[in-house]
Design a protein around this motif. Structure first.
Motif, PDB file in Angstrom:
ATOM      1  N   ASN A   7       0.972  -1.286   0.022  1.00  0.00           N
ATOM      2  CA  ASN A   7       0.029   0.025   0.068  1.00  0.00           C
ATOM      3  C   ASN A   7       0.819   1.282   0.168  1.00  0.00           C
ATOM      4  N   GLU A   8       2.178   1.029   0.179  1.00  0.00           N
ATOM      5  CA  GLU A   8       2.845   2.544   0.408  1.00  0.00           C
ATOM      6  C   GLU A   8       3.205   3.432  -0.774  1.00  0.00           C
ATOM      7  N   LYS A   9       3.671   2.668  -1.764  1.00  0.00           N
ATOM      8  CA  LYS A   9       3.896   3.240  -2.969  1.00  0.00           C
ATOM      9  C   LYS A   9       2.727   3.332  -3.898  1.00  0.00           C
ATOM     10  N   PRO A  10       2.417   4.423  -5.007  1.00  0.00           N
ATOM     11  CA  PRO A  10       1.227   4.140  -5.867  1.00  0.00           C
ATOM     12  C   PRO A  10       1.508   3.031  -6.622  1.00  0.00           C
ATOM     13  N   ILE A  11       0.317   2.516  -7.023  1.00  0.00           N
ATOM     14  CA  ILE A  11       0.219   0.968  -7.501  1.00  0.00           C
ATOM     15  C   ILE A  11       1.084   1.050  -8.949  1.00  0.00           C
ATOM     16  N   PHE A  12       0.837   2.140  -9.598  1.00  0.00           N
ATOM     17  CA  PHE A  12       1.640   2.168 -11.123  1.00  0.00           C
ATOM     18  C   PHE A  12       3.060   2.057 -10.849  1.00  0.00           C
ATOM     19  N   ALA A  41      -3.694  -5.395 -15.088  1.00  0.00           N
ATOM     20  CA  ALA A  41      -5.155  -5.071 -14.288  1.00  0.00           C
ATOM     21  C   ALA A  41      -5.746  -6.255 -13.730  1.00  0.00           C
ATOM     22  N   GLN A  45      -5.846  -7.015  -9.739  1.00  0.00           N
ATOM     23  CA  GLN A  45      -7.084  -6.201  -9.499  1.00  0.00           C
ATOM     24  C   GLN A  45      -7.072  -4.870  -9.377  1.00  0.00           C
ATOM     25  N   ILE A  46      -6.247  -4.274 -10.282  1.00  0.00           N
ATOM     26  CA  ILE A  46      -6.332  -2.925 -10.294  1.00  0.00           C
ATOM     27  C   ILE A  46      -7.006  -2.233 -11.610  1.00  0.00           C
ATOM     28  N   ASN A  47      -7.423  -0.972 -11.622  1.00  0.00           N
ATOM     29  CA  ASN A  47      -8.134  -0.306 -12.519  1.00  0.00           C
ATOM     30  C   ASN A  47      -7.072  -0.496 -13.804  1.00  0.00           C
TER      31      ASN A  47
ATOM     32  N   ILE B  30     -14.083   3.753 -13.893  1.00  0.00           N
ATOM     33  CA  ILE B  30     -14.628   3.122 -12.633  1.00  0.00           C
ATOM     34  C   ILE B  30     -14.465   4.117 -11.766  1.00  0.00           C
ATOM     35  N   ASP B 168     -12.951  -9.360  -9.996  1.00  0.00           N
ATOM     36  CA  ASP B 168     -12.291  -9.529 -11.528  1.00  0.00           C
ATOM     37  C   ASP B 168     -13.327  -9.304 -12.484  1.00  0.00           C
ATOM     38  N   ILE B 171     -13.042  -5.640 -13.607  1.00  0.00           N
ATOM     39  CA  ILE B 171     -11.803  -5.322 -14.394  1.00  0.00           C
ATOM     40  C   ILE B 171     -12.158  -6.011 -15.885  1.00  0.00           C
ATOM     41  N   GLU B 193      -7.970   0.148  -5.291  1.00  0.00           N
ATOM     42  CA  GLU B 193      -7.258   0.204  -6.408  1.00  0.00           C
ATOM     43  C   GLU B 193      -8.025   0.097  -7.559  1.00  0.00           C
ATOM     44  N   LEU B 194      -9.321  -0.252  -7.513  1.00  0.00           N
ATOM     45  CA  LEU B 194     -10.157  -0.229  -8.875  1.00  0.00           C
ATOM     46  C   LEU B 194     -10.379   0.986  -9.194  1.00  0.00           C
ATOM     47  N   PHE B 195     -10.417   2.050  -8.330  1.00  0.00           N
ATOM     48  CA  PHE B 195     -11.263   3.201  -8.801  1.00  0.00           C
ATOM     49  C   PHE B 195     -10.061   3.881  -9.693  1.00  0.00           C
ATOM     50  N   ASP B 216      -2.703  11.163  -4.422  1.00  0.00           N
ATOM     51  CA  ASP B 216      -1.489  11.038  -3.652  1.00  0.00           C
ATOM     52  C   ASP B 216      -0.857  12.412  -3.253  1.00  0.00           C
ATOM     53  N   ASN B 268       1.600   8.805   2.193  1.00  0.00           N
ATOM     54  CA  ASN B 268       0.283   8.615   1.582  1.00  0.00           C
ATOM     55  C   ASN B 268      -0.716   8.168   2.513  1.00  0.00           C
TER      56      ASN B 268
END
Lengths: 119, 288, 231
Positions: A7-12, A41, A45-47, B30, B168, B171, B193-195, B216, B268
Motif C-alpha cells: 500500500n505504501e507506493k502508488p500502484i503504477f 490489471a 485487481q487494479i484499474n 470506474i 475480477d 476489471i 485500487e479499482l477506482f 497521492d 500517503n
C-alpha cells in the motif's frame, strides 16, 4: 498471485519497478514479451487505467516498446537505460543518507570505507 | 456518457440529505462513490437513477434531464442495496424480465454468471439468502451492459471469494465493454485500487472529487516532531491531528503543493484511513 | 413496446400464484356446494355468488400493487407515465380474464344444475338488479367494468397511502366513509336507487367507465412525480 502489491507506493510505480527489477535481474531478456496492461490489471485487481500508467512510463523511458496488435516487448537497450537510471538514484537514495548517518554517529571517512569493504 | 450534476439539493422532512452538490463525471471509468453512513450516497444514487425528484438543481446525462426520461434511463442500470427483484418471481424469470428493459442485455454472460455464483435459476427470490440476492444483482448489473452501471453496496452477504469474483468481473468488463461504473461500498480497502476516480460525500456535501492519480498529492500525512510538523503545516487545512510522545501525525490537504520542513516525513493516506479521519473530524465538530 | 411486454410479463408472474390459489379455493367451494346440495337440497335453497368474492379479491390485489411494483419498474428505467399506462393495461387484461372465468362458471353452474335437475340453486349477480337477461356477453361486460373499478379504486387508495403516509391514508378512508352516512342523512339514496333501477345496462356500464377514467386521471397526476419509496 506471486507478488502482492503493498500500500505504501502508488500502484503504477510498483508495477513499473517490478518490470524493471525483472529486467535488471535477467528474468526478462530483450525482445521478451511482457504482459499487456489488461493482464496487469487482472493480475493485481487494479484499474486498467492505473496499470496503463505504469506501463506507459516504461514505454516513455524506452525500456519497452509496443508492437501494434502483438503486444509489448523489452527493448534492446532496456538494461543499459535502467542501470544508468538506477545508478543515479543509488547515490541519492543510499549514499547520501549513508553519509548523513555516518556523520551523526561520528564515523570517519576512512572507517566508512573499511565498513563498505567488509559489507 | 457524461453526467452533469448542478446545484442539487434534496430535502427529507425539512432536513438536508444533499446540500448544493455539483460535479461532472465522464466515462467510461470506474468511479468510487464514498462516504460514511448518512453522508447522502444512496440519496444521490437514487436521484441519478431518476427514482426520486430533486428538491433543487438538476442532473443531466448527455445534456438531458434524467427524471421521467425513459430514453436516458434505459442506459442506466441501478443495482440498489435491496429490493431489486420481485419476491414472487424465480431467478430465471427475473433475468428474462431484464431482457425487455435493458436493450443491450447479454444473455450469454448472465447464464455464465449464474454458474459462477452457483445460483439455481428455478429458485424464487423470496427464498434466496442475502448473498444470493446480491449475486443476482451483480449478474443484472454486468449483463445489462448499460452505459452507466451503478452498484450501491453490491456485495452484502457475500464472502471474500465471491467479492473477489466481483472485482475480477469488474476489471474484465471494463476491459471488454468499457462503461461508467459507479461503485459505492464500505469495503474501501479492498476496492480502492479499482477506482480511477473518487468522490467523497460528507454530511450531504461533496467533499472532494479526485482522480486516483491526483490523490497521492492531495491528502498527505505529515509525521515528525510536534513543533516541526506544526511549522510545516502552518497554512494548510488540517483534517486530523494526533500527538503521542512529542511525535505528531497530521493529515492535511496538501492540494498538490509540496510540503517542506526539517525532520518531517510525508506519507500517503489510504482512502480507508481518510474516511476514518474524516469521521473523527466530524465527531469533534459535533462535540464543539 | 418491449417495455410494455416486459411489464405485463412481470405483472403476470408476480400475481399468477395468488390468483391460482384464489380460484382453486373458489372452485372448491362451488364443488362443495354442489355436493351438499345433492344431499340436503330438498331442505334448503342455495344462493351462489361467484362474482362478489372475485370483486373483493381484486380489490385486495390493487391495494398493494404500488408498493410492490412501482420502485421495481422505476429502477428498470420506466417513466411514471409509462408505469401508469402499463398498470392500466394489466388491469384491463386481468379484469377481462376474471370476467371471462366468472361468466364461464355461471354457464357451467347452470348447465350442471339443469343436468342434475337442481331447482333450488340460485346465482346472485349484480347484473340482475338492472336486467333479467343472463347473456354471457352482458355478464362479462358488466363484470369486466366492475372488476376494473375494484382494481382502480383500490389502486387509488394505495396511491393515497403511498403519497400521504398512514395518516393521510386513513383520513382519506374517513372522508370516504362519510359519503354513505351523508346519503342516509340527506336521503339521497332513494333517488339514487330509483335512477339506478330505471337506467339501462348500457347507461350503467358507460357511467362506471366514466368513473374509472376519472379515477385513472387522478392517479396519473398523483404519480407524476412520485418517488420510488412510499412516504
Amino acid at each position: 498471485m506471486i507478488y502482492s502489491l503493498s500500500n505504501e507506493k502508488p500502484i503504477f510505480q510498483q508495477i513499473r519497478e517490478r518490470v524493471e527489477d525483472a529486467i535488471l535481474d535477467g528474468q526478462l531478456q530483450s525482445e521478451d514479451r511482457i504482459p499487456s496492461t489488461n493482464e496487469f490489471a487482472k493480475e493485481y485487481q487494479i484499474n486498467p487505467a492505473t496499470a496503463g500508467k505504469g506501463v506507459n512510463e516504461l514505454v516513455e523511458k524506452g525500456v519497452i516498446y509496443k508492437k501494434r496488435g502483438v503486444g509489448m516487448f523489452v527493448s534492446t537497450d532496456a538494461r543499459k537505460i535502467l542501470i544508468a537510471e538506477r545508478k543515479e538514484n543509488f547515490f541519492a537514495q543510499h549514499i547520501e543518507p549513508l553519509k548523513k548517518e555516518a556523520v551523526r554517529l561520528g564515523i570517519s571517512d576512512e572507517e566508512l570505507q573499511n565498513m563498505l569493504q567488509r559489507g | 456518457m457524461k453526467i452533469d450534476v448542478r446545484n442539487v439539493s434534496k430535502l427529507y422532512k425539512q432536513k438536508h440529505a444533499l446540500k448544493n452538490v455539483s460535479f461532472t463525471i465522464e466515462g467510461p471509468k470506474i468511479i468510487g462513490f464514498l462516504g460514511h453512513n448518512g453522508a447522502g450516497k444512496t440519496t444521490f444514487l437514487n436521484l441519478l437513477a431518476g427514482l426520486i425528484p430533486a428538491t433543487e438543481g438538476h442532473i443531466r446525462i448527455n445534456g438531458e434531464n434524467v427524471f421521467n426520461a425513459p430514453a436516458i434511463l434505459r442506459n442506466i442500470c441501478f443495482v440498489a442495496e435491496s429490493g431489486n427483484f420481485q419476491e414472487d418471481m424465480t431467478i430465471a424469470q427475473c433475468l428474462k424480465a431484464n431482457r425487455f428493459f435493458y436493450p443491450k442485455w447479454d444473455e450469454q454472460l448472465a447464464n455464465e454468471l449464474l454458474q459462477v455464483f452457483a445460483l439455481n435459476p428455478k429458485d424464487k427470490v423470496r427464498n434466496l439468502s442475502k448473498g444470493m440476492v446480491s449475486a443476482l444483482g451483480i449478474i443484472t448489473g454486468f449483463a445489462s451492459h448499460a452505459a452507466i452501471t451503478i452498484f450501491d453496496e453490491p456485495y452484502i452477504g457475500l464472502d471474500v471469494a465471491a467479492r473477489n469474483t466481483f472485482y475480477d468481473l469488474l476489471i474484465d468488463q471494463q476491459i471488454e465493454h468499457p462503461r461508467l461504473f459507479l461503485l459505492s461500498t464500505h469495503l474501501i480497502d479492498e476496492a480502492s485500487e479499482l477506482f480511477e476516480e473518487i468522490l467523497i460525500l460528507q454530511e450531504g456535501e461533496l467533499l472532494l472529487q479526485k482522480t486516483a492519480e491526483q490523490w497521492d498529492q492531495y491528502i498527505v500525512a505529515v509525521k515528525g516532531n510536534a513543533q516541526d510538523v506544526e511549522r510545516a503545516i502552518l497554512d494548510l487545512e488540517v483534517i486530523y491531528k494526533h500527538i503521542f510522545m512529542h511525535d505528531m501525525t497530521a493529515v492535511v490537504y496538501a492540494k498538490g503543493r509540496a510540503i517542506e520542513g526539517e525532520n518531517i516525513t510525508l506519507e500517503n493516506v489510504s482512502l480507508q484511513d481518510l474516511l476514518v479521519y474524516l469521521s473523527k473530524q466530524q465527531k469533534e465538530r459535533l462535540v464543539k | 413496446m418491449k417495455t410494455v411486454q416486459g411489464s405485463l410479463y412481470v405483472f403476470f408472474q408476480s400475481y399468477k400464484k395468488s390468483n391460482i390459489i384464489f380460484w382453486c379455493i373458489l372452485f372448491a367451494i362451488v364443488l362443495l356446494s354442489f355436493f351438499i346440495d345433492t344431499f340436503f337440497g330438498q331442505y334448503i335453497t342455495f344462493a351462489m355468488t361467484i362474482s362478489i368474492p372475485v370483486y373483493i379479491f381484486y380489490s385486495t390485489m390493487g391495494a398493494k400493487i404500488l408498493n410492490k411494483t412501482l420502485p421495481y419498474f422505476l429502477k428498470l428505467g420506466l417513466s411514471r407515465m409509462q408505469y401508469v399506462w402499463n398498470v392500466g393495461l394489466f388491469f384491463i387484461v386481468w379484469s377481462l380474464i376474471g370476467a371471462f372465468i366468472i361468466a364461464c362458471t355461471h354457464k357451467m353452474i347452470s348447465f350442471v344444475s339443469n343436468l342434475l335437475d337442481y331447482q333450488n340453486m340460485v346465482i346472485i349477480h349484480p347484473l340482475f338488479f338492472f336486467s333479467s337477461s343472463d347473456s354471457f356477453f352482458l355478464t362479462m361486460a358488466i363484470d369486466t367494468v366492475l372488476l376494473l373499478l375494484c382494481l382502480i379504486s383500490s389502486l387509488l387508495l394505495n396511491v393515497v397511502f403511498y403519497r400521504f403516509g398512514t395518516l393521510g391514508g386513513y383520513s382519506f378512508i374517513g372522508v370516504m366513509a362519510l359519503i354513505p352516512i351523508m346519503m342516509v342523512i340527506f336521503g339521497w339514496y332513494s333517488p339514487l336507487l330509483v335512477t339506478l333501477s330505471k337506467a339501462s345496462t348500457l347507461q350503467i356500464i358507460s357511467s362506471l367507465l366514466g368513473m374509472i377514467i376519472i379515477i385513472y386521471i387522478v392517479i396519473s397526476s398523483a404519480l407524476r412525480k412520485a418517488p420510488a419509496m412510499p412516504s
